[in-house]
Design an enzyme around this catalytic site. Structure first.
Site, PDB file in Angstrom:
ATOM      1  N   CYS A 108      -6.432 -71.089  13.876  1.00 49.89           N
ATOM      2  CA  CYS A 108      -6.074 -69.620  14.521  1.00 49.89           C
ATOM      3  C   CYS A 108      -7.512 -68.752  14.593  1.00 49.89           C
ATOM      4  CB  CYS A 108      -5.451 -68.813  13.503  1.00 49.89           C
ATOM      5  SG  CYS A 108      -5.064 -67.294  13.750  1.00 49.89           S
ATOM      6  N   HIS A 150       3.714 -69.425  15.817  1.00 56.12           N
ATOM      7  CA  HIS A 150       2.539 -69.086  15.356  1.00 56.12           C
ATOM      8  C   HIS A 150       2.251 -67.516  15.658  1.00 56.12           C
ATOM      9  CE1 HIS A 150      -1.907 -69.664  14.264  1.00 56.12           C
ATOM     10  NE2 HIS A 150      -1.846 -68.632  14.884  1.00 56.12           N
ATOM     11  N   GLU A 151       2.292 -67.408  17.041  1.00 55.02           N
ATOM     12  CA  GLU A 151       1.976 -66.070  17.574  1.00 55.02           C
ATOM     13  C   GLU A 151       3.063 -64.858  17.189  1.00 55.02           C
ATOM     14  OE1 GLU A 151      -0.964 -65.756  18.655  1.00 55.02           O
ATOM     15  OE2 GLU A 151      -1.247 -67.861  19.097  1.00 55.02           O
ATOM     16  N   HIS A 154       2.232 -63.599  13.709  1.00 54.23           N
ATOM     17  CA  HIS A 154       1.106 -62.436  13.964  1.00 54.23           C
ATOM     18  C   HIS A 154       1.944 -61.103  13.968  1.00 54.23           C
ATOM     19  CE1 HIS A 154      -2.661 -64.749  13.415  1.00 54.23           C
ATOM     20  NE2 HIS A 154      -2.486 -65.301  14.630  1.00 54.23           N
TER      21      HIS A 154
HETATM   22 NI    NI Z   1      -3.405 -67.208  15.195  1.00 54.50          NI
END
Ligand code: NI
Length: 182
Positions: A108, A150-151, A154
């Site tokens: 990341c 993953h995004e 966030h």
């Molecule tokens: Ni990331």
């Protein structure tokens, strides 16, 4: 300075885990056509390209908004990544997931120098708006499903470190490189 007094920003500072904005639930984008959002998208494209990332989310540059980019391309860190045009993903949702998950290596831009095996669903049905405001419904699999999850994390204040059973399961990038890159 440009004529309207706005400073060209472009290559943005990528915040590191520990910054409060990276632990917040981000707000939906309400005005896709605003200058603020257009500028943010332009800046994120430049920033992620310079950082050689496969994705970047608005909170990583300090904007608590539900927007991220997917920019899959093969690289040293992600040799098996498919080559695709950059996608702008706004107000994303996961509608359903496969039962199956798989482990895969992730890093990341906000957790510099670390890699870890993270479990993600191998197939997800998603919906989102693109930068023109067009709605998309898609099934994503494997690496693209991984980037999306993953995004999206966030946008919910989660980095991949929080997905590990133990924070120490993350290894140094240099160690990963020596062990797994031939
Ligand atoms: Ni990331």
């Amino acid at each position: 300075m440009s004529d309207n007094g706005q400073r060209p920003k472009n290559n943005l500072i990528i915040l590191q885990r520990g910054e409060p904005v990276l632990a917040q639930v981000a707000n939906p984008v309400t005005d896709i056509n605003s200058e603020q959002i257009k500028q943010l998208i332009t800046d994120l494209k430049i920033t992620v390209a310079e950082a050689k990332g496969v994705g970047i989310a608005a909170p990583q540059v300090g904007e608590s908004l539900r927007l991220f980019l997917m920019c899959s391309a093969p690289s040293e860190r992600y040799p098996d990544a498919p080559l695709l045009p950059i996608s702008v993903i706004i107000n994303p949702e996961i509608r359903s997931t496969s039962e199956q998950q798989a482990l895969g290596w992730e890093g990341c831009l906000s957790v510099k120098g670390k890699r870890a095996l993270v479990a993600r669903y191998t197939s997800i049905d998603v919906s989102y708006l693109d930068e023109a405001g067009t709605k998309h419904n898609k099934t994503l699999t494997n690496f693209l499903a991984r980037i999306f999850q993953h995004e999206l994390d966030h946008l919910d204040g989660i980095t991949f470190i929080e997905r590990l059973n133990n924070e120490n399961d993350a290894i140094d990038e240099q160690q990963w490189r020596e062990t797994y890159l031939t």
